[in-house]
Every structure is written in C-alpha cells, then in structure tokens.
Design a protein around this motif. Sequence first.
Motif, mmCIF file in Angstrom:
data_model
loop_
_atom_site.group_PDB
_atom_site.id
_atom_site.type_symbol
_atom_site.label_atom_id
_atom_site.label_comp_id
_atom_site.label_asym_id
_atom_site.label_seq_id
_atom_site.Cartn_x
_atom_site.Cartn_y
_atom_site.Cartn_z
ATOM 1 N N LYS A 152 0.649 -1.448 0.035
ATOM 2 C CA LYS A 152 0.154 -0.145 -0.014
ATOM 3 C C LYS A 152 0.920 1.306 -0.052
ATOM 4 N N ARG A 153 1.963 1.204 0.607
ATOM 5 C CA ARG A 153 2.886 2.187 0.575
ATOM 6 C C ARG A 153 3.471 2.741 -0.579
ATOM 7 N N LEU A 157 3.121 6.011 -3.004
ATOM 8 C CA LEU A 157 4.279 6.723 -3.338
ATOM 9 C C LEU A 157 4.607 6.974 -4.858
ATOM 10 N N LYS A 158 3.888 6.137 -5.611
ATOM 11 C CA LYS A 158 3.831 6.143 -7.033
ATOM 12 C C LYS A 158 2.872 7.255 -7.436
ATOM 13 N N LYS A 159 2.049 7.744 -6.662
ATOM 14 C CA LYS A 159 0.990 8.753 -7.095
ATOM 15 C C LYS A 159 1.348 10.080 -6.080
#
Length: 244
Positions: A152-153, A157-159
């Motif tokens: 989930k982290r 982080l991608k967004k």
Amino acid sequence: MTKKEAFKNINQQKGLKVLTQKNGHFANLGDYHGRHGWWINIPFKKFADNLYLVLSNKVDQTFVLIEILAHTIKRPEIVFRTKDDDADIFIIETDNGLYIDVQSSGTDYQFSGNHKIHHYQHTGDHISLDILEYEEHFDQSLKKSLEDGQSKRLLRLKKAPKLPEKIEVVQTQFKRNPDVIVEVLKRADGVCERCKINAPFIRKKDSTPYLEVHHKVRLIDDGEDTIENAIAVCPNCHRELHYG
C-alpha cells in the motif's frame, strides 16, 4: 469557511479520515442575545460514539475542533439543554480560552479534561496548526503507514507529489525563568544529570558545556518552572525523556 472546506482541511492535516457527515458537527460564529458563539444540535444517542465539533470564525479565518471521545460525557440530556431528543448547545469562548456551554439553568459546562481542543488557522491554500498537534498528527500518520504494509505504501508513493505540501506550524512558548535555567546548569556543572556523562561539546559562543534543561513535569502539563522540577541533560537523554 464552509463545512465541507473545514472537514477537508482538518482531515488532510490529521492524516486520518476521521471527520464525516455522521460524526462531525459544524457551526459558524454567530450572535445570540449580545454574545458571540456557536449553536450546535446533536442527537443524544450520538454521544455513544466519538464526536467532532467544528467551530468556524469567518472573520479571522480560524476554526476550532473539539474532540469528544465516546461515553466521556455521561447523560448528556442532563448536561446540556434539551431540544426534542437533541443536545441544544451554545458554545462561547471565555477570557481564559476555554470553550463552554452556557446551560439554561445558568451553569457552565467546560469542554476540558477528557476533551481535546485543536486550534487551526486558515490562510488561503493551507492551514496552520500548533507544533505539538502537528507532531501528534504526524505520529498518527506514521502509525497508519506502518499498519498498511509495504504494498500500500509503494502504491501511494507512485501517486504522491515529489515536492512536499507547505503548511504553517505555529508554536506556543512559555515565558521561562532564566534564573531557573542558570541555577540548574550550574548545579549540573557540565555533567548530564541523567546519564552522568560529560556534556557532548562546548558552546562556541561562551565556552560553556552544552546541556539542555528539561522539566520533569512538562510546563504544558502545568509543571512548575522551578529548580526542583528541572534537570540538566544531554541532547540524547532529552530526546529519550520525550520520545523513549
């Protein structure tokens, strides 16, 4: 400020989605019989859950969040005015900064003790909050991040934007007695009063050993600014006393 705007700002700053239409109650500052205050109506049954009262002042763009934990107000139908099956609450700010409900019987109910009060300042595209509250909210965000797990982290982080959002953090300072600080440092004589190790370095400006004065009972918790309530400690011990 509208209810939607206030809820959005608070939820963003806390890092947790806690305010909803069900648990959050909003009011703008108004007048009643010559007094400034906020009217809020809350069904008595809702006091069995966590409640959040948001009090907005459009004039100076501030708003206050009163956090009432479940079951901390016993028998609210007796504590507050009754309007049908609702608590009919009028909240005013006193000279000492407490928010209270003035009951029809003439007695006052103070939102204090078990109730958390958070102050916010809206400044255009961001809000400011007290540094202690910021640290508390950040700790909550860290806890949630740990609980979410790596997948989930990494997805977040991608967004996530690469440049951090700016917020204004204000700090309330106590006017400390310099005589207490000097006496405690002289008593320590360059040695941490907790770990008994020499100060880690010498100050360049006055060639004195660097130690920090820590209050055993914090000033924010009504601790006394006295020699008896203070010790001189090294930076490591000071951090451990606060966060260990």
